[in-house]
Motif scaffolding. Structure first.
Motif, PDB file in Angstrom:
ATOM      1  N   GLN A 109       0.653  -1.406   0.035  1.00  0.00           N
ATOM      2  CA  GLN A 109      -0.710   0.262  -0.042  1.00  0.00           C
ATOM      3  C   GLN A 109       0.761   1.341  -0.022  1.00  0.00           C
ATOM      4  N   VAL A 110       0.228   2.386   0.009  1.00  0.00           N
ATOM      5  CA  VAL A 110       0.756   3.539  -0.096  1.00  0.00           C
ATOM      6  C   VAL A 110       0.078   4.447   0.841  1.00  0.00           C
ATOM      7  N   GLN A 111       1.104   5.191   1.253  1.00  0.00           N
ATOM      8  CA  GLN A 111       0.687   5.908   3.418  1.00  0.00           C
ATOM      9  C   GLN A 111       1.080   7.343   2.589  1.00  0.00           C
ATOM     10  N   VAL A 112       0.217   8.611   2.758  1.00  0.00           N
ATOM     11  CA  VAL A 112       0.366  10.451   2.482  1.00  0.00           C
ATOM     12  C   VAL A 112       0.471  10.080   3.709  1.00  0.00           C
ATOM     13  N   VAL A 113       1.528  11.458   4.036  1.00  0.00           N
ATOM     14  CA  VAL A 113       1.332  12.389   5.083  1.00  0.00           C
ATOM     15  C   VAL A 113       1.600  13.817   5.487  1.00  0.00           C
ATOM     16  N   GLU A 114       0.762  14.288   5.970  1.00  0.00           N
ATOM     17  CA  GLU A 114       0.883  15.750   5.969  1.00  0.00           C
ATOM     18  C   GLU A 114       1.163  16.173   6.887  1.00  0.00           C
ATOM     19  N   SER A 115       2.494  17.218   6.932  1.00  0.00           N
ATOM     20  CA  SER A 115       2.475  18.138   7.919  1.00  0.00           C
ATOM     21  C   SER A 115       2.792  20.069   7.541  1.00  0.00           C
ATOM     22  N   GLY A 116       2.812  20.033   8.704  1.00  0.00           N
ATOM     23  CA  GLY A 116       3.123  21.425   8.886  1.00  0.00           C
ATOM     24  C   GLY A 116       2.394  22.875   8.715  1.00  0.00           C
ATOM     25  N   GLY A 117       1.503  21.872   9.382  1.00  0.00           N
ATOM     26  CA  GLY A 117       0.041  23.297   9.309  1.00  0.00           C
ATOM     27  C   GLY A 117       0.256  23.629  10.829  1.00  0.00           C
ATOM     28  N   GLY A 118      -0.401  24.704  10.787  1.00  0.00           N
ATOM     29  CA  GLY A 118      -0.767  25.474  11.973  1.00  0.00           C
ATOM     30  C   GLY A 118      -1.278  27.233  12.508  1.00  0.00           C
ATOM     31  N   LEU A 119      -1.275  27.445  12.663  1.00  0.00           N
ATOM     32  CA  LEU A 119      -1.964  28.953  13.185  1.00  0.00           C
ATOM     33  C   LEU A 119      -0.921  29.535  13.127  1.00  0.00           C
ATOM     34  N   VAL A 120      -1.201  30.904  11.894  1.00  0.00           N
ATOM     35  CA  VAL A 120      -0.732  31.393  11.563  1.00  0.00           C
ATOM     36  C   VAL A 120      -1.369  33.147  11.235  1.00  0.00           C
ATOM     37  N   GLN A 121      -0.591  34.462  12.044  1.00  0.00           N
ATOM     38  CA  GLN A 121      -1.128  35.176  11.134  1.00  0.00           C
ATOM     39  C   GLN A 121      -1.943  36.072  10.172  1.00  0.00           C
ATOM     40  N   THR A 122      -2.677  36.498   9.099  1.00  0.00           N
ATOM     41  CA  THR A 122      -2.753  37.027   8.090  1.00  0.00           C
ATOM     42  C   THR A 122      -1.763  37.742   7.580  1.00  0.00           C
ATOM     43  N   GLY A 123      -1.127  37.825   6.469  1.00  0.00           N
ATOM     44  CA  GLY A 123      -0.013  37.862   5.869  1.00  0.00           C
ATOM     45  C   GLY A 123       1.106  37.348   6.133  1.00  0.00           C
ATOM     46  N   GLY A 124       0.965  35.561   6.407  1.00  0.00           N
ATOM     47  CA  GLY A 124       2.067  35.517   7.080  1.00  0.00           C
ATOM     48  C   GLY A 124       2.411  34.586   6.219  1.00  0.00           C
ATOM     49  N   SER A 125       3.052  33.360   6.419  1.00  0.00           N
ATOM     50  CA  SER A 125       3.397  32.121   5.828  1.00  0.00           C
ATOM     51  C   SER A 125       3.893  30.915   6.096  1.00  0.00           C
ATOM     52  N   LEU A 126       3.236  30.510   5.334  1.00  0.00           N
ATOM     53  CA  LEU A 126       3.720  28.945   6.125  1.00  0.00           C
ATOM     54  C   LEU A 126       3.734  27.898   4.545  1.00  0.00           C
TER      55      LEU A 126
END
Length: 122
Positions: free
Chosen positions: A1-18
């Motif tokens: 099987q193939v597994q897919v895992v996301e990361s890096g989400g979170g809380l950021v203010q408007t105008g910010g970057s992620l």
């Protein structure tokens, strides 16, 4: 099987970057497209960006000029650099990998991750 895992989400203010990351693993023969979608509660899931096997990228109009998709084929990983974030970018972001699996000689299939939440606050 193939597994897919996301990361890096979170809380950021408007105008910010992620930057979001998505790693595919498992019995992968080869990867075709790598995509990002997003979904807000009570709304349909929507396309965000795609990086295809030919090196071409596509973006939804809502993120064009602000988001950049890239991929590292050695790591089977795709990234989504998000700049100038807006309140309306708040969503669960899903990675979708279209891949040929070692377990299946048929056409490539879409493998979805479980998503990572991005919250943009004012």
């Amino acid at each position: 099987q193939v597994q897919v895992v996301e990361s890096g989400g979170g809380l950021v203010q408007t105008g910010g970057s992620l930057t979001l990351s998505c790693a595919a693993s498992g019995r992968i023969f080869s990867i075709s497209h790598m995509n990002w979608y997003r979904q807000v509660p009570e709304k349909q899931r929507e396309f965000v960006a795609r990086f295809d096997s030919g090196g071409n990228t596509n973006y939804a109009d809502a993120v064009k000029g602000r988001f950049t998709i890239s991929r590292d084929d050695h790591k089977n990983t795709v990234y989504l650099q998000m700049n100038s974030l807006k309140l309306e970018d708040t969503a669960v972001y899903y990675c979708v990998v279209k891949a040929y699996s070692d377990d299946d000689l048929g056409p490539p299939k879409d493998y979805w991750g479980k998503g990572t939440l991005v919250t943009v606050s004012s």
